[in-house]
Design an enzyme around this catalytic site. Sequence first.
Site, PDB file in Angstrom:
ATOM      1  N   LYS A 112       0.818  -1.216   0.000  1.00 47.54           N
ATOM      2  CA  LYS A 112       0.000   0.000   0.000  1.00 47.54           C
ATOM      3  C   LYS A 112       0.851   1.265   0.000  1.00 47.54           C
ATOM      4  O   LYS A 112       0.401   2.320  -0.427  1.00 47.54           O
ATOM      5  CB  LYS A 112      -0.976  -0.015   1.161  1.00 47.54           C
ATOM      6  CG  LYS A 112      -2.025  -1.100   0.962  1.00 47.54           C
ATOM      7  CD  LYS A 112      -3.189  -0.999   1.921  1.00 47.54           C
ATOM      8  CE  LYS A 112      -4.254  -2.017   1.569  1.00 47.54           C
ATOM      9  NZ  LYS A 112      -3.802  -3.414   1.761  1.00 47.54           N
TER      10      LYS A 112
HETATM   11  C1  LIG Z   1      -4.407  -4.498   1.068  1.00 51.30           C
HETATM   12  C2  LIG Z   1      -3.644  -5.758   0.928  1.00 51.30           C
HETATM   13  C3  LIG Z   1      -4.001  -6.751  -0.011  1.00 51.30           C
HETATM   14  C4  LIG Z   1      -5.228  -6.633  -0.897  1.00 51.30           C
HETATM   15  O1  LIG Z   1      -5.054  -5.667  -1.901  1.00 51.30           O
HETATM   16  P1  LIG Z   1      -6.317  -5.109  -2.720  1.00 51.30           P
HETATM   17  O2  LIG Z   1      -5.785  -3.995  -3.557  1.00 51.30           O
HETATM   18  O3  LIG Z   1      -7.296  -4.640  -1.695  1.00 51.30           O
HETATM   19  O4  LIG Z   1      -6.844  -6.237  -3.537  1.00 51.30           O
HETATM   20  C5  LIG Z   1      -3.194  -7.873  -0.129  1.00 51.30           C
HETATM   21  N1  LIG Z   1      -2.113  -8.045   0.660  1.00 51.30           N
HETATM   22  C6  LIG Z   1      -1.748  -7.124   1.579  1.00 51.30           C
HETATM   23  C7  LIG Z   1      -0.562  -7.391   2.433  1.00 51.30           C
HETATM   24  C8  LIG Z   1      -2.489  -5.946   1.748  1.00 51.30           C
HETATM   25  O5  LIG Z   1      -2.115  -5.047   2.657  1.00 51.30           O
END
Ligand SMILES: *Cc1c(COP(=O)(O)O)cnc(C)c1O
Length: 465
Positions: A112
């Site tokens: 993120k």
């Molecule tokens: C947020 C997150 C996801 C999921 O990603 P999306 O974009 O919501 O599909 C997967 N793995 C981790 C570690 C995350 O923080």
Amino acid sequence: MKYISTRGKAPVLSFDDVLLAGLAEDGGLYVPEAWPEFSAQEMREMAGLPYEEVVFRVVRPFVEGVIADAELKDLIRRSYADFRHSAVAPLKQIDSRLWVMELFNGPTLAFKDFALQMLGRLFDLILKKRDERVVIVGATSGDTGSAAIEACRDRDQISIFILHPHGRVSDVQRRQMTTVQAGNVFNIAIHGDFDNCQDNVKAMFNDMDFRRAVNLSAVNSINWARIMAQIAYYFVAGIALGAPDRPVGFSVPTGNFGNVFAAYAAGRMGLPVSQLIVGSNRNDILTRFFETGAMTMESVEPSLSPSMDIQISSNFERLLFDMLGRDGAAVAQTMTDFRSRGEFSVSDAQLSSVLRLFDGFRLSDEDTLKEIRHYHETTGELLDPHSVISVVAAREKIRDDVPVMACMATAHPAKFPDAVSKASGVHPELPAHLSDLFEREERFEVMDNDLDALKEFVLSHRRNV
Ligand SMILES: *Cc1c(COP(=O)(O)O)cnc(C)c1O
């Protein structure tokens, strides 16, 4: 570049308005009116460029007319300066046809950061130009809060308030939020659970007077700018693996469908993407959709990969928009039905059109542990419980006509030390920049589950206009 809503009724907006709006007024999500496309030659020229330069080339057409090239370059450079790997998103081979792209070298050790480090700076830039300030509020059960806080800390035009359930967030996750010493960051531990936190945030947004008074905003996962920033690493991975002269597949551990939609977007922009695998844990609404063509809501059950514990995937609406021939009224109808009945289906023809590209895969908690151990034993790599799902999904679902596949590793193993050490017998160490996390001073307010008191706290602590 102009942006339109997936539900067809909201005003067409430019990038700066889309950034600040998040959700469209008609309840839809913003998408580009038309996808910018790169020629094969333009992609070949991206090979071997520094990560930041590829981001610049990919993002530029989306912000054209709003952000000048020099400003954009500088913003991208600052966004990725705190990543702890000179490649920013390094790519490692893990099996003959499978590669892992490490998306966890940012400040909070999860993918993120790629989007949020840019988003915080984009907000700041646009708000400065408009001489405006915002208050960002959010609720977290652990993971997203720290990435949002790192993105907004020390930004002049932003105050950020993150609510978490007191005593119910892991120590690493709490400390990643509460040890940030910045004048515009406020952590609030609520006596209650995550739903209480989220209800308070929703109630603040629903109070129009309060919303206007503090210029309330969010950095949630439906914001177009987050998707935009993530498209870049798919170009980086694809081109390193032979695109545009060889097709490439991607395997993505998926929750809200944001990350895998960015891979889809890269395909729309000219990258030869021949397969997209959507990985899930037991919360497998997406996997069931790709198996049956029906999206059916079920309750969420906790798993070893908590960032994928979702009931519905909000960004899926962006794919649905394309599946339904970019018909906003049809999307609005489908989403209304979904909200009221907890279910919708697409036709066989519509399903087969997406199945040319997409596959779904699910992994149980038990197999998650088994596979973490397997990959540690056979390759020496420690995969976190989210990343391992993408690798196993790729191994099991890669089609014969897909020569190579990049699996997205979305979190550092040290973010989930309990599961990783249980599976592998190895305790994953925090990287150097976080090694003193447990010695750092924490700062947070403990408050009752009391909306009025929370509003009062926000009003009196935000950066004033
Ligand atoms: C947020 C997150 C996801 C999921 O990603 P999306 O974009 O919501 O599909 C997967 N793995 C981790 C570690 C995350 O923080």
